[in-house]
Design a protein around this motif. Structure first.
Motif, mmCIF file in Angstrom:
data_model
loop_
_atom_site.group_PDB
_atom_site.id
_atom_site.type_symbol
_atom_site.label_atom_id
_atom_site.label_comp_id
_atom_site.label_asym_id
_atom_site.label_seq_id
_atom_site.Cartn_x
_atom_site.Cartn_y
_atom_site.Cartn_z
ATOM 1 N N GLU A 92 1.050 4.188 -2.856
ATOM 2 C CA GLU A 92 0.865 5.612 -2.557
ATOM 3 C C GLU A 92 2.057 6.433 -3.033
ATOM 4 O OE1 GLU A 92 0.092 5.561 1.658
ATOM 5 O OE2 GLU A 92 -1.995 4.955 1.365
ATOM 6 N N LYS B 164 -5.975 14.147 -2.939
ATOM 7 C CA LYS B 164 -5.654 13.311 -1.773
ATOM 8 C C LYS B 164 -6.842 12.488 -1.371
ATOM 9 C CE LYS B 164 -1.791 15.514 0.352
ATOM 10 N NZ LYS B 164 -1.196 16.005 1.499
ATOM 11 N N ASN C 90 2.113 6.579 -6.754
ATOM 12 C CA ASN C 90 0.860 7.109 -7.300
ATOM 13 C C ASN C 90 0.264 6.138 -8.328
ATOM 14 O OD1 ASN C 90 -1.201 8.992 -7.421
ATOM 15 N ND2 ASN C 90 -0.207 10.215 -9.004
ATOM 16 N N LYS D 27 0.827 -1.210 0.000
ATOM 17 C CA LYS D 27 0.000 0.000 0.000
ATOM 18 C C LYS D 27 0.863 1.263 0.000
ATOM 19 C CE LYS D 27 -3.795 2.246 2.331
ATOM 20 N NZ LYS D 27 -3.977 2.973 3.539
ATOM 21 N N SER D 28 1.921 1.270 0.817
ATOM 22 C CA SER D 28 2.774 2.461 0.863
ATOM 23 C C SER D 28 3.534 2.649 -0.453
ATOM 24 C CB SER D 28 3.731 2.421 2.058
ATOM 25 O OG SER D 28 4.598 1.319 1.995
#
Length: 152
Positions: free
Chosen positions: A66, A152, A69, A62-63
């Motif tokens: 993120e 965001k 992107n 997940k990180s």
């Protein structure tokens, strides 16, 4: 020369031009990275992972999604491929049974360093065609920053 959108002349449409330039750039990067059995997408994921590992010992899919992107499912597929190639390793998360921690292997670190040199040289060559490369890069960075603020 003014470029007005015209359905019969896509070469004058900014969106079409951005898509074409992105495809051309990615094709060049993929050709250059072929020699080390890496795609541009795989390099981007390894690059995101590497930068996250500089900040924390606990990096998850997940990180990485993120930071890069990108879509979490796409990252999952790329990580599976990178793991098969021996570039990354995944281990159980200490607290989240659904998540895995992701690490670069020594082979992954070596490959990243080589890929970084390849992509830097390819980008330099690609961008050398611009009249004001530094201004172009700064403007792209501003667009990305604005996008991150509003989405965001």
């Amino acid at each position: 020369m003014k470029h007005e959108p015209d359905p019969d002349k896509p070469e004058n449409d900014l969106g079409f031009l951005l898509w074409q330039i992105t495809m051309t750039w990615q094709r060049q990067l993929n050709r250059a990275l072929d020699e080390i059995d890496l795609t541009h997408t795989q390099f981007a994921i390894i690059s995101s992972l590497r930068s996250l590992l500089k900040e924390s010992n606990t990096v998850t899919q997940k990180s990485i999604a993120e930071r890069s992107n990108t879509d979490t499912m796409m990252v999952s597929k790329v990580l599976r491929t990178l793991e098969k190639k021996g570039f990354i390793e995944r281990k159980e998360h200490e607290t989240d049974t659904r998540a895995k921690r992701v690490f670069l292997t020594s082979k992954g670190i070596k490959t990243f360093k080589h890929a970084f040199k390849i992509t830097s040289a390819t980008n330099q060559d690609f961008l050398s065609k611009l009249s004001d490369k530094d201004k172009f890069i700064q403007e792209l960075q501003n667009i990305v920053r604005i996008d991150k603020i509003f989405n965001k």
